[in-house]
Design an enzyme around this catalytic site. Structure first.
Site, PDB file in Angstrom:
ATOM      1  N   GLU A  86       0.707  -1.110   0.055  1.00  0.00           N
ATOM      2  CA  GLU A  86      -0.036   0.048  -0.038  1.00  0.00           C
ATOM      3  C   GLU A  86       0.843   1.254  -0.068  1.00  0.00           C
ATOM      4  OE1 GLU A  86      -2.163  -1.067   3.584  1.00  0.00           O
ATOM      5  OE2 GLU A  86      -0.957   0.431   4.746  1.00  0.00           O
ATOM      6  N   CYS A 123       3.520   8.368   0.874  1.00  0.00           N
ATOM      7  CA  CYS A 123       3.761   7.225   2.016  1.00  0.00           C
ATOM      8  C   CYS A 123       4.327   6.069   1.278  1.00  0.00           C
ATOM      9  CB  CYS A 123       2.876   7.346   3.160  1.00  0.00           C
ATOM     10  SG  CYS A 123       3.499   6.156   4.282  1.00  0.00           S
ATOM     11  N   CYS A 178       6.124  -6.682   7.678  1.00  0.00           N
ATOM     12  CA  CYS A 178       7.387  -6.282   8.672  1.00  0.00           C
ATOM     13  C   CYS A 178       7.959  -7.255   9.442  1.00  0.00           C
ATOM     14  CB  CYS A 178       7.031  -4.828   9.106  1.00  0.00           C
ATOM     15  SG  CYS A 178       8.358  -4.044  10.101  1.00  0.00           S
ATOM     16  N   CYS A 196       6.004  -4.468  16.063  1.00  0.00           N
ATOM     17  CA  CYS A 196       5.462  -3.663  17.232  1.00  0.00           C
ATOM     18  C   CYS A 196       4.195  -3.799  17.442  1.00  0.00           C
ATOM     19  CB  CYS A 196       5.973  -2.152  16.780  1.00  0.00           C
ATOM     20  SG  CYS A 196       7.423  -1.794  16.078  1.00  0.00           S
ATOM     21  N   CYS A 228       1.273  -1.888  16.021  1.00  0.00           N
ATOM     22  CA  CYS A 228       1.109  -1.372  14.332  1.00  0.00           C
ATOM     23  C   CYS A 228       0.644  -2.588  13.618  1.00  0.00           C
ATOM     24  CB  CYS A 228       2.599  -1.404  13.983  1.00  0.00           C
ATOM     25  SG  CYS A 228       2.779  -1.275  12.148  1.00  0.00           S
ATOM     26  N   CYS A 268      -0.289   2.874   9.116  1.00  0.00           N
ATOM     27  CA  CYS A 268       0.694   1.902   8.749  1.00  0.00           C
ATOM     28  C   CYS A 268      -0.041   0.325   8.561  1.00  0.00           C
ATOM     29  CB  CYS A 268       1.778   1.843   9.617  1.00  0.00           C
ATOM     30  SG  CYS A 268       2.902   0.502   9.153  1.00  0.00           S
TER      31      CYS A 268
END
Ligand code: SAH
Length: 365
Positions: A108, A121, A128, A132, A135, A357
């Site tokens: 995205e 962005c 990922c 975290c 997120c 995100c």
């Protein structure tokens, strides 16, 4: 009896995409075109289409010999990203695009138009690995690194969109999916193509490119040694190791002090102020004592070469965490500033289209 273990075909296993023009060095482009019987000057000609006019469709490159356009397309312009969905919000000022990569991986990017600039962005990885807990991307794990071409082509697509509106893409932030410094070589190569003037790149000013990281200290130092003046953003989220070990788990490897030391090195080498990202989470990291400690530590480590961006948490679906109330935000800002550190609350565009995100990709999955 158990069957012996066998290699299994897993249909969803990500594979690397075919090579794209933007993956290659200028010499490699010349060589690839040579294999198609095209002379050297064609490389620059094609680069001007791609970087100068944001074209990736060789059928519109009318100064190329017509008989060769299909071959060039096949060899150097595979479709890297297929548009799946587009959401508009903020009265059409924000566009979030969801793309499907050649192996089905989702990606995205978000385009935000402001009166004085347009910021894209972008993602550096599919998924990922930093995990975290607040997120959305972190929850799904890492699918794979994006290639240089996949990073650069996100910029090309948005630049084309802005050009069609008689406007210009001016800023890039690596704040989409992924940890850019965990995909170091490809990200640096992409940054060079984003910032070199045409025909080598899109000519976006280095100072208008922000690389945001969880704080991989050695990679921050390496980036500093590239001698680029891109803006570094460090996702700190709390000034103490105890809490940061849970909010940003890689902190157990690189502590707050190590990260701030590396950030200082970056600020000194680049001459740029470092941005500190801080997602304010109600009753988790928004206490007075943390604001005081944050201001103190940053002032000590970076002096005037730092700016704090507070981001009200954009809660991910199913999360027990929430954004801090407005009064808490204001008091936090006041306390950080009292330590001599500049601090502002980030304008949050695109919340109603799940632009935090990884949220759009998470919904799709
Ligand atoms: N991996 C990099 C870049 C991607 S995230 C990094 O961590 O910096 C970009 C920024 O969005 C980071 O500061 C990240 O901590 C923040 N972020 C992620 N999820 C968020 C959420 N739900 N609400 C607010 N900010 C979030």
């Amino acid at each position: 009896m158990n069957q012996p273990a066998r290699l299994q075909f897993t249909p969803n296993r990500p594979t690397m995409p075919p090579t794209h023009f933007a993956d290659l060095t200028p010499e490699q482009r010349i060589a690839a075109l040579g294999e198609l019987g095209l002379p050297k000057f064609r490389a620059d000609q094609i680069a001007r289409h791609y970087f100068g006019r944001f074209e990736a469709d060789t059928s519109t490159m009318t100064d190329l010999p017509q008989a060769k356009r299909a071959e060039v397309a096949e060899k150097l312009f595979p479709e890297l990203m297929h548009p799946l969905r587009q959401h508009e919000t903020d009265d059409g000022q924000t566009t979030k695009s969801l793309w499907k990569l050649h192996d089905g991986t989702l990606l995205e990017s978000v385009l935000m138009r402001y009166p004085d600039r347009a910021t894209l962005c972008i993602s550096s990885q599919a998924g990922c690995g930093m995990n975290c807990p607040f997120c959305a991307t972190g929850q799904g794990g890492l699918d794979r690194n994006l290639t240089t071409g996949e990073i650069v082509d996100q910029v090309r697509a948005a630049a084309a969109m802005m050009a069609a509106e008689d406007s210009r893409l001016s800023n890039i932030v690596f704040m989409g999916m992924g940890e850019p410094l965990a995909n170091y070589k490809r990200v640096v190569s992409a940054v060079r193509q984003i910032t070199e003037p045409s025909p080598k790149g899109f000519g976006i000013s280095q100072r208008n490119v922000t690389v945001s990281t969880v704080g991989l200290a050695p990679a921050i130092r390496k980036l500093a040694d590239e001698d680029m003046s891109v803006t570094l953003a460090v996702s700190l989220h709390t000034p103490d190791d105890e809490l940061r070990d849970t909010l940003v788990p890689i902190n157990t490897r690189y502590s707050v002090d190590e990260v701030l030391d590396a950030a200082r090195y970056y600020a000194d080498k680049s001459g740029r102020r470092v941005s500190i990202e801080y997602a304010l989470i109600r009753d988790i990291n928004d206490h007075d004592f943390r604001a005081d400690m944050l201001g103190r530590k940053l002032h000590q480590a970076l002096g005037p070469k730092v700016h704090v961006n507070l981001i009200p948490l954009n809660p991910t679906p199913g999360s027990k965490w929430d954004a801090s109330p407005k009064a808490r935000q204001d008091e936090f800002v006041r306390r950080v500033r009292a330590q001599g550190v500049t601090c502002t609350v980030r304008d949050t565009k695109g919340q109603e289209i799940a632009a935090a995100c990884g949220q759009l990709a998470a919904e799709e999955r």
